[in-house]
Design an enzyme around this catalytic site. Sequence first.
Site, PDB file in Angstrom:
ATOM      1  N   LYS A   1       4.396  -3.355  -0.680  1.00  0.00           N
ATOM      2  CA  LYS A   1       5.393  -3.014   0.414  1.00  0.00           C
ATOM      3  C   LYS A   1       5.439  -3.932   1.425  1.00  0.00           C
ATOM      4  O   LYS A   1       4.989  -4.906   1.661  1.00  0.00           O
ATOM      5  CB  LYS A   1       4.723  -1.690   1.047  1.00  0.00           C
ATOM      6  CG  LYS A   1       4.742  -0.390  -0.019  1.00  0.00           C
ATOM      7  CD  LYS A   1       4.490   0.889   0.558  1.00  0.00           C
ATOM      8  CE  LYS A   1       5.038   1.794  -0.413  1.00  0.00           C
ATOM      9  NZ  LYS A   1       4.712   3.462   0.006  1.00  0.00           N
TER      10      LYS A   1
ATOM     11  N   ARG B   1      -2.905   3.452  -5.149  1.00  0.00           N
ATOM     12  CA  ARG B   1      -1.740   3.506  -5.835  1.00  0.00           C
ATOM     13  C   ARG B   1      -1.058   2.278  -6.035  1.00  0.00           C
ATOM     14  O   ARG B   1      -0.767   1.486  -4.897  1.00  0.00           O
ATOM     15  CB  ARG B   1      -0.591   4.516  -5.492  1.00  0.00           C
ATOM     16  CG  ARG B   1       0.637   4.705  -6.188  1.00  0.00           C
ATOM     17  CD  ARG B   1       1.638   5.761  -5.692  1.00  0.00           C
ATOM     18  NE  ARG B   1       2.925   5.683  -6.462  1.00  0.00           N
ATOM     19  CZ  ARG B   1       3.885   5.022  -6.367  1.00  0.00           C
ATOM     20  NH1 ARG B   1       3.952   3.932  -5.510  1.00  0.00           N
ATOM     21  NH2 ARG B   1       4.976   5.089  -7.125  1.00  0.00           N
TER      22      ARG B   1
END
Length: 401
Positions: free
Chosen positions: A309, A343
């Site tokens: 991210k 994840r």
Amino acid sequence: MIPTLRIVPPGAAQLAADPFAPAIAVFSGEREALQVATSAVGLGIDLAAAGEARIVASRAELESLLQPLGELAPALAAQLQRYLQPVPAWRLRTRSLPLDRPIVMGILNLTEDSFSGDGVGTSVDAALARAAELRDAGADVIDVGAESARADRPVLAAETEAALVSQTVAALAREGHIVSSDTYKPEVAAAALAAGAELVNDISGLTLGTGAAEAARDGGSGYVLNYSYSVPKRRPDQPPTYNDVVIETVAWIEQRLTQLEQLGLPRECIAIDPGIAFGKSHDEDIQVLRRIGELQTFGQPLLLAHSRKNFIGSVTGEPPAQRDLETHVASAMAFEQGMRIFRVHDPAGARRALTLAAAISTSRPGDFAPDASSWPWRAGAGATHMTRLEPDKAAPTGQRW
């Protein structure tokens, strides 16, 4: 926004050195009941400003507080009990995943517009091939999403998404995969569960209603509650502002867990995701990661969806496809603070990093000690042994010395 209870737990290093290392329990409200209860068990209490009360106590001392607090403020005692008796295994539709070890969730995007550039498109065969790679690399769960979470990408019609997801999930389930459906749409969640999915990964945080959570409840599946400042795929007109992003995230989660409890979703089925990149600046994402252990307040399974991210890019300048190393560093640090479900795009690297993190954070003294075969291997070794091109004797398998 202030939570009723927030726990700042001791770290793994503190507990290793001192099993009685204290936590800081910060209560909001019920100050008189807390004063009486702490007095009954001989605990100190700090009556802070703004109606807060702080108790610095070991786990055993907090456990002793449950009985008197239960008589005076039962709702508060129930919240404290959740921290003291955490969920031991995440319950899914047909199985449970123990939380005494890392759980790796591999990302499978059925798109061609994923921010990380690893989508496989709509081909079921391509999805099966990628899922096999993820499992072979160490993924326990395959998280299937058919719509990009990026705000600049189109929203799929629920019927279109449900049709694509259900056929892919059915094929994955036939191959023995544990499948998660990454969706906030009730129709898609219901279709995925009917096709064999084990859980619903809902990024909406109930901002679009409780439909996806109700689908999980009706399907008897696992559910991921993701912190979300606003509805999915819409960036607020004004940037969010927080007095303390972690305290407000804990308060938000407390409220949503109450909603899920009222819906009848069992506690053992609910995992909490702090929502990295959802309604926070990159600086605030880092603040949450620094204090992510405070999410242990709820005693729920904790999931971290941070892979590749943009907060990483703000720190290192690397593009999304080259952020796996930084992802694994963050995973290892978060494991030490109680996160157990990760994840990620790169399960192989995650598995290696988390295996070492678990050994450092949670193994017992002696778990990796030398044994009868490893100690004699080099007993009496001297410089002449060590200057040979090849060792004079082969090292035992799994040497520990």
